[in-house]
Design a protein around this motif. Structure first.
Motif, PDB file in Angstrom:
ATOM      1  N   ASP A 252     -26.879  25.054  20.190  1.00 29.21           N
ATOM      2  CA  ASP A 252     -27.105  24.610  18.831  1.00 29.21           C
ATOM      3  C   ASP A 252     -28.144  24.869  18.225  1.00 29.21           C
ATOM      4  O   ASP A 252     -29.271  24.986  18.684  1.00 29.21           O
ATOM      5  CB  ASP A 252     -26.352  23.296  18.778  1.00 29.21           C
ATOM      6  N   GLU A 253     -28.370  24.479  16.971  1.00 30.47           N
ATOM      7  CA  GLU A 253     -29.501  24.886  16.211  1.00 30.47           C
ATOM      8  C   GLU A 253     -30.604  24.201  16.667  1.00 30.47           C
ATOM      9  O   GLU A 253     -31.865  24.514  16.702  1.00 30.47           O
ATOM     10  CB  GLU A 253     -29.409  25.170  14.812  1.00 30.47           C
ATOM     11  N   ASP A 254     -30.475  22.854  16.818  1.00 28.77           N
ATOM     12  CA  ASP A 254     -31.500  21.772  17.105  1.00 28.77           C
ATOM     13  C   ASP A 254     -32.085  22.281  18.578  1.00 28.77           C
ATOM     14  O   ASP A 254     -33.445  22.238  18.644  1.00 28.77           O
ATOM     15  CB  ASP A 254     -30.967  20.527  17.283  1.00 28.77           C
ATOM     16  N   THR A 255     -31.376  22.600  19.579  1.00 27.05           N
ATOM     17  CA  THR A 255     -31.736  23.065  20.833  1.00 27.05           C
ATOM     18  C   THR A 255     -32.692  24.124  20.806  1.00 27.05           C
ATOM     19  O   THR A 255     -33.507  24.200  21.453  1.00 27.05           O
ATOM     20  CB  THR A 255     -30.341  23.276  21.608  1.00 27.05           C
TER      21      THR A 255
END
Length: 295
Positions: A252-255
């Motif tokens: 995911d983008e946050d990771t």
């Protein structure tokens, strides 16, 4: 003289009758033989075995039983893993003027069987080599297992020793293909235990007694199959297949952003982008642009 085969309706014996034919040209004839069901012996294979001058084989006792079953009497020469250069040279000399057949104990010669050196030497000397297609445990197992067949790798027998077996599986783990191995009953549970560790999450299939009355192809996890075959020790020759590795889920983008920010505390933007791209399988140029835009 050669032979015509009459295929049985079951696993019953094969009967052959002589047939007039032209003699075979000199050279080497690679002949596949049944892996269990004698009805899989092709007419062409019987014709060739009935017409050659000599049959090179792994074990004269095994091949002798097949020839007796087919009603064929031919001289045999042992050619196995222990054959030396003089045995090979003797066969090469013979095939310059006469037809010579090469068979294995079962299946297609050269597939995890001795013989490639003989074929290589014959080709190097300009001797004609003809291969007759036929039974193969590898292909039969692949068609039964229901695993992807668009790309597969046959790796023969895994090493018997634990560390060597583990090293081999670790080496093959990244190959993006269905893996195919030969195995034996006494070693099967240990093989499956090793696959559970080194090929985690893969679908595994075990094919045994191929083409015979009690043919079986059992699929599942390596751990479950190991438990089953430890409780039900199998006999005979076995093919073990491991499905290809699954593509990792996209992060995911946050990771990705967290990893990129952490890398930037240690590395310049280009190197940070390269590290994160390698870790997540993402495009390095996109990550580099993203690194430059981070506040």
């Amino acid at each position: 003289m050669s032979l015509i085969i009459r295929l049985p309706h079951s696993h019953a014996s094969v009967h052959a009758e002589p047939m007039e034919t032209n003699s075979l040209a000199p050279g080497l004839y690679i002949v596949a033989t049944p892996i269990g069901n004698l009805g899989d012996m092709t007419r062409r294979a019987i014709d060739v075995l009935g017409a050659v001058s000599v049959i090179a084989c792994e074990d004269t006792r095994v091949t002798g039983k097949l020839l007796s079953h087919l009603g064929i009497r031919k001289p045999m020469r042992r050619y196995d893993d222990h054959a030396d250069a003089s045995a090979r040279d003797g066969l090469l000399e013979l095939m310059r003027s006469e037809p010579v057949a090469l068979v294995s104990d079962a299946g297609t010669p050269l597939i995890s069987d001795p013989g490639y050196r003989l074929v290589r030497a014959a080709r190097a000397e300009g001797i004609a080599v003809t291969s007759l297609p036929g039974p193969s445990a590898v292909i039969t197992a692949l068609t039964l297992a229901g695993l992807p067949t668009d790309r597969f790798m046959f790796a023969g027998f895994l090493p018997a020793k634990e560390k060597a077996r583990a090293d081999t599986l670790a080496e093959l783990a990244a190959v993006p293909a269905t893996l195919v191995f030969y195995d034996t009953g006494p070693r099967l549970a240990d093989t499956l235990d090793a696959m559970a560790v080194h090929l985690p999450g893969r679908e595994i299939a075990v094919a045994r007694e191929l083409t015979k009355l009690f043919e079986e192809c059992r699929s599942g996890s390596a751990a479950d199959l190991a438990d089953h075959y430890r409780s039900h020790p199998p006999k005979g020759e076995i093919v073990v297949l491991a499905g290809p590795p699954q593509a990792p889920e996209a992060p995911d983008e946050d990771t990705v952003e967290t990893a990129l920010r952490e890398a930037l505390t240690r590395l310049p933007p280009s190197q940070a982008a390269k590290e994160v791209a390698r870790a997540f399988g993402l495009d390095r140029k996109d990550l580099y642009a993203r690194a430059l835009s981070l506040p």
